[in-house]
Design a protein around this motif. Structure first.
Motif, PDB file in Angstrom:
ATOM      1  N   LYS A   1       0.830  -1.208   0.000  1.00  0.00           N
ATOM      2  CA  LYS A   1       0.000   0.000   0.000  1.00  0.00           C
ATOM      3  C   LYS A   1       0.866   1.260   0.000  1.00  0.00           C
ATOM      4  N   ALA A   2       1.936   1.249   0.783  1.00  0.00           N
ATOM      5  CA  ALA A   2       2.823   2.413   0.841  1.00  0.00           C
ATOM      6  C   ALA A   2       3.476   2.655  -0.514  1.00  0.00           C
ATOM      7  N   LYS A   3       3.927   1.589  -1.166  1.00  0.00           N
ATOM      8  CA  LYS A   3       4.555   1.728  -2.473  1.00  0.00           C
ATOM      9  C   LYS A   3       3.542   2.169  -3.531  1.00  0.00           C
ATOM     10  N   MET A   4       2.321   1.659  -3.442  1.00  0.00           N
ATOM     11  CA  MET A   4       1.282   2.078  -4.390  1.00  0.00           C
ATOM     12  C   MET A   4       1.001   3.570  -4.221  1.00  0.00           C
ATOM     13  N   LYS A   5       0.911   4.011  -2.974  1.00  0.00           N
ATOM     14  CA  LYS A   5       0.655   5.426  -2.715  1.00  0.00           C
ATOM     15  C   LYS A   5       1.815   6.284  -3.203  1.00  0.00           C
ATOM     16  N   GLU A   6       3.020   5.845  -2.942  1.00  0.00           N
ATOM     17  CA  GLU A   6       4.224   6.582  -3.345  1.00  0.00           C
ATOM     18  C   GLU A   6       4.289   6.767  -4.858  1.00  0.00           C
ATOM     19  N   HIS A   7       3.868   5.750  -5.594  1.00  0.00           N
ATOM     20  CA  HIS A   7       3.970   5.791  -7.050  1.00  0.00           C
ATOM     21  C   HIS A   7       2.641   6.116  -7.744  1.00  0.00           C
ATOM     22  N   GLY A   8       1.597   6.356  -6.957  1.00  0.00           N
ATOM     23  CA  GLY A   8       0.300   6.709  -7.536  1.00  0.00           C
ATOM     24  C   GLY A   8      -0.369   5.565  -8.274  1.00  0.00           C
ATOM     25  N   ILE A   9      -0.149   4.342  -7.810  1.00  0.00           N
ATOM     26  CA  ILE A   9      -0.726   3.158  -8.455  1.00  0.00           C
ATOM     27  C   ILE A   9      -2.063   2.834  -7.811  1.00  0.00           C
ATOM     28  N   THR A  10      -3.054   2.511  -8.647  1.00  0.00           N
ATOM     29  CA  THR A  10      -4.368   2.105  -8.153  1.00  0.00           C
ATOM     30  C   THR A  10      -4.584   0.621  -8.427  1.00  0.00           C
ATOM     31  N   VAL A  11      -5.633   0.064  -7.829  1.00  0.00           N
ATOM     32  CA  VAL A  11      -5.978  -1.338  -8.067  1.00  0.00           C
ATOM     33  C   VAL A  11      -6.285  -1.540  -9.551  1.00  0.00           C
TER      34      VAL A  11
END
Length: 102
Positions: A34-44
């Protein structure tokens, strides 16, 4: 030599310990993802998921209600086709799937 009951109690205690460790490790992995997704702006949606709660790449298309619940909460409708791994393991160990009917 330990008795069968003592060994089963040890096995159950180890299984419970392993499950607790799995949950702890999984929580840490999910938090990291979740932290990496938030950092890189990645969504499901970027990952190819529709956000339906199903796992990405899940093959199950069954809409039949579950008839069986496995020892770890797995569900199975009991339909034709290949049995889930947990069902095959139960049958191989001599248990009946009917013991797990919902």
């Amino acid at each position: 030599m330990a008795s069968y009951q003592e060994l089963m109690a040890q096995a159950q205690a180890l299984f419970a310990q392993a499950e607790d460790t799995r949950k702890t490790e999984m929580a840490a992995v999910v938090a990291d993802i979740k932290a990496k997704m938030k950092e890189h702006g990645i969504t499901v949606a970027d990952l190819g998921g529709a956000g339906t709660g199903k796992r990405v790449g899940s093959k199950s298309k069954s809409t039949a209600p579950a008839k069986y619940r496995g020892p770890n909460g797995e569900l199975w409708a009991g339909g034709p086709g290949r049995k889930p791994e947990w069902v095959r393991e139960l049958l191989a160990s001599g248990k009946s799937v009917e013991e797990f009917r919902i």
